[in-house]
Design a protein around this motif. Structure first.
Motif, mmCIF file in Angstrom:
data_model
loop_
_atom_site.group_PDB
_atom_site.id
_atom_site.type_symbol
_atom_site.label_atom_id
_atom_site.label_comp_id
_atom_site.label_asym_id
_atom_site.label_seq_id
_atom_site.Cartn_x
_atom_site.Cartn_y
_atom_site.Cartn_z
ATOM 1 N N LEU A 59 0.842 -1.189 0.000
ATOM 2 C CA LEU A 59 0.000 0.000 0.000
ATOM 3 C C LEU A 59 0.881 1.243 0.000
ATOM 4 N N GLY A 60 0.689 2.110 -0.969
ATOM 5 C CA GLY A 60 1.510 3.312 -1.067
ATOM 6 C C GLY A 60 0.682 4.539 -1.358
ATOM 7 N N ALA A 61 1.297 5.694 -1.214
ATOM 8 C CA ALA A 61 0.624 6.960 -1.474
ATOM 9 C C ALA A 61 0.626 7.251 -2.966
ATOM 10 N N ALA A 62 -0.471 7.841 -3.445
ATOM 11 C CA ALA A 62 -0.579 8.227 -4.850
ATOM 12 C C ALA A 62 -0.591 9.745 -4.955
ATOM 13 N N GLU A 63 -0.176 10.250 -6.092
ATOM 14 C CA GLU A 63 -0.112 11.693 -6.306
ATOM 15 C C GLU A 63 -1.403 12.249 -6.899
ATOM 16 N N GLN A 64 -2.283 11.371 -7.355
ATOM 17 C CA GLN A 64 -3.474 11.821 -8.071
ATOM 18 C C GLN A 64 -4.542 12.325 -7.114
ATOM 19 N N ALA A 65 -5.132 13.466 -7.447
ATOM 20 C CA ALA A 65 -6.183 14.041 -6.610
ATOM 21 C C ALA A 65 -7.409 13.141 -6.593
ATOM 22 N N GLY A 66 -8.004 12.980 -5.426
ATOM 23 C CA GLY A 66 -9.200 12.159 -5.294
ATOM 24 C C GLY A 66 -8.919 10.682 -5.160
ATOM 25 N N CYS A 67 -7.659 10.286 -5.249
ATOM 26 C CA CYS A 67 -7.282 8.873 -5.105
ATOM 27 C C CYS A 67 -5.928 8.834 -4.415
ATOM 28 N N PRO A 68 -5.910 8.931 -3.082
ATOM 29 C CA PRO A 68 -4.649 9.093 -2.345
ATOM 30 C C PRO A 68 -3.788 7.845 -2.229
ATOM 31 N N PHE A 69 -4.296 6.672 -2.629
ATOM 32 C CA PHE A 69 -3.523 5.447 -2.436
ATOM 33 C C PHE A 69 -3.393 4.647 -3.724
ATOM 34 N N GLN A 70 -2.311 3.895 -3.804
ATOM 35 C CA GLN A 70 -2.101 3.021 -4.945
ATOM 36 C C GLN A 70 -1.382 1.754 -4.492
ATOM 37 N N CYS A 71 -1.461 0.715 -5.328
ATOM 38 C CA CYS A 71 -0.743 -0.528 -5.067
ATOM 39 C C CYS A 71 0.649 -0.397 -5.666
ATOM 40 N N ARG A 72 1.690 -0.476 -4.836
ATOM 41 C CA ARG A 72 3.055 -0.358 -5.323
ATOM 42 C C ARG A 72 3.528 -1.629 -6.020
ATOM 43 N N CYS A 73 2.725 -2.697 -5.937
ATOM 44 C CA CYS A 73 3.064 -3.941 -6.640
ATOM 45 C C CYS A 73 2.625 -3.862 -8.102
ATOM 46 N N THR A 74 1.422 -3.346 -8.341
ATOM 47 C CA THR A 74 0.880 -3.291 -9.703
ATOM 48 C C THR A 74 0.817 -1.878 -10.267
ATOM 49 N N GLY A 75 0.968 -0.856 -9.401
ATOM 50 C CA GLY A 75 0.848 0.524 -9.848
ATOM 51 C C GLY A 75 -0.587 0.977 -10.011
ATOM 52 N N THR A 76 -1.535 0.158 -9.558
ATOM 53 C CA THR A 76 -2.957 0.463 -9.716
ATOM 54 C C THR A 76 -3.436 1.448 -8.656
ATOM 55 N N LEU A 77 -4.194 2.467 -9.073
ATOM 56 C CA LEU A 77 -4.812 3.380 -8.127
ATOM 57 C C LEU A 77 -5.938 2.651 -7.407
ATOM 58 N N LEU A 78 -6.075 2.882 -6.113
ATOM 59 C CA LEU A 78 -7.005 2.130 -5.294
ATOM 60 C C LEU A 78 -8.207 2.976 -4.886
ATOM 61 N N SER A 79 -9.370 2.384 -4.984
ATOM 62 C CA SER A 79 -10.584 3.040 -4.525
ATOM 63 C C SER A 79 -10.840 2.661 -3.069
ATOM 64 N N ASP A 80 -11.777 3.348 -2.435
ATOM 65 C CA ASP A 80 -12.122 3.019 -1.049
ATOM 66 C C ASP A 80 -12.606 1.576 -0.949
ATOM 67 N N GLU A 81 -13.334 1.120 -1.974
ATOM 68 C CA GLU A 81 -13.869 -0.234 -1.970
ATOM 69 C C GLU A 81 -12.757 -1.276 -1.972
ATOM 70 N N ASP A 82 -11.642 -0.967 -2.638
ATOM 71 C CA ASP A 82 -10.538 -1.927 -2.730
ATOM 72 C C ASP A 82 -9.972 -2.306 -1.363
ATOM 73 N N PHE A 83 -10.043 -1.397 -0.417
ATOM 74 C CA PHE A 83 -9.434 -1.636 0.890
ATOM 75 C C PHE A 83 -10.103 -2.761 1.665
ATOM 76 N N GLN A 84 -11.355 -3.053 1.342
ATOM 77 C CA GLN A 84 -12.086 -4.051 2.100
ATOM 78 C C GLN A 84 -12.125 -5.401 1.384
ATOM 79 N N ARG A 85 -11.499 -5.492 0.212
ATOM 80 C CA ARG A 85 -11.630 -6.710 -0.589
ATOM 81 C C ARG A 85 -10.343 -7.530 -0.612
ATOM 82 N N LEU A 86 -10.496 -8.816 -0.924
ATOM 83 C CA LEU A 86 -9.352 -9.717 -1.011
ATOM 84 C C LEU A 86 -8.483 -9.360 -2.205
ATOM 85 N N CYS A 87 -7.177 -9.516 -2.038
ATOM 86 C CA CYS A 87 -6.246 -9.208 -3.126
ATOM 87 C C CYS A 87 -5.267 -10.363 -3.312
ATOM 88 N N ALA A 88 -5.056 -10.740 -4.588
ATOM 89 C CA ALA A 88 -4.143 -11.832 -4.904
ATOM 90 C C ALA A 88 -2.680 -11.424 -4.761
#
Length: 207
Positions: free
Chosen positions: A157-186
Motif C-alpha cells: 500500500l503506497g501513497a498516490a499523487e493523483q487528486a481524489g485517489c490518495p492510495f495506490q498498489c506499489r506492486c501493480t501501480g494500480t490506483l485504489l478506490s475506497d472499496e478496494d481496501f475491504q476486498r481480497l487481493c491476490a
C-alpha cells in the motif's frame, strides 16, 4: 501450562476448526452448488477488481488452474458469473457476479456461521478474525501458497499523487478506490515482509 498440555490444546483447537468448517459446509440434500462452486462464488464476490481471475481463485482455493477454470466456467454457464476485460490492462479477463449470482449468494450455507460469529462480543470477533488471518498466513507460508488479505493491511500500500485517489498498489501501480481496501487481493503481502514503508490506511495519519 506445560508444552504437552499446550500441544494437546492446539490439536483440539485444530480439530474444532475442522469440525466447525464441516458443519458450516453442510447443505441441503439437493444442494444448488458444490462446495467448490460456493467457494468460487464467495471469492469473486469479495475479491478486488484486480484479483477476480481464475488463476487468483486457484491460488486462493489451493487447487490447479485447470480445476479452477472448470469451476468458474460452470458458474458462468449457470449465469452466476460474467466475464469482461480487465480495467487494468484490457487484455486479461476478470469475472463479476451477475444479479443471479448475488441472489444465489444470499442462500450461502455459511450465512448461519456468519450469524453465529456476529452474535459474539465485538472484541471476540476482532480477536478471532486476527487469529484466523495469522493462521491462514502461516499455513500458506508453510505450504508455499499464497496469503490473501485486504489492501489496507498490505505492505504494498503506497501513497498516490493523483487528486481524489490518495492510495495506490506499489506492486501493480494500480490506483485504489475506497472499496478496494475491504476486498481480497491476490497480490497481498504482509507489511512485515515488505521493506519499503507502506502508507497508512485511509483516515489515519502517517507514522
Amino acid at each position: 501450562m506445560n508444552e504437552t498440555t499446550s500441544a494437546a490444546d492446539a490439536q483440539r483447537t485444530a480439530e474444532m476448526l475442522v469440525h466447525v468448517g464441516r458443519i458450516a459446509r453442510c447443505e441441503a440434500q439437493t444442494p444448488s452448488l458444490t462446495p467448490a462452486q460456493w467457494s468460487a462464488l464467495r471469492f469473486f464476490a469479495h475479491a478486488n477488481r484486480m484479483s477476480r481471475t481464475p488463476s487468483a481463485f486457484a491460488r486462493f482455493h489451493a487447487t490447479t488452474r485447470g480445476t479452477a477454470s472448470q469451476t468458474v466456467k460452470s458458474l458462468e454457464t449457470a449465469g452466476y458469473l460474467e466475464r469482461r476485460r480487465a480495467d487494468v490492462d484490457g487484455r486479461s479477463v476478470v469475472f463479476d457476479l451477475t444479479p443471479s449470482g448475488w441472489a444465489q449468494l444470499a442462500a450461502d450455507p455459511l450465512n448461519t456461521l456468519s450469524a453465529a460469529i456476529e452474535a459474539l462480543p465485538p472484541e471476540q470477533q476482532h480477536t478471532l478474525s486476527e487469529a484466523l488471518q495469522q493462521l491462514a498466513g502461516a499455513l500458506a507460508q508453510d505450504r508455499d501458497g499464497q496469503a490473501f488479505g485486504s489492501c489496507g493491511e498490505c505492505g504494498f500500500l503506497g501513497a498516490a499523487e493523483q487528486a481524489g485517489c490518495p492510495f495506490q498498489c506499489r506492486c501493480t501501480g494500480t490506483l485504489l478506490s475506497d472499496e478496494d481496501f475491504q476486498r481480497l487481493c491476490a497480490n497481498f503481502t504482509p507489511r512485515a515482509t515488505v521493506e519499503t514503508p507502506a502508507a497508512t490506511r485511509p483516515g489515519t495519519k502517517d507514522a
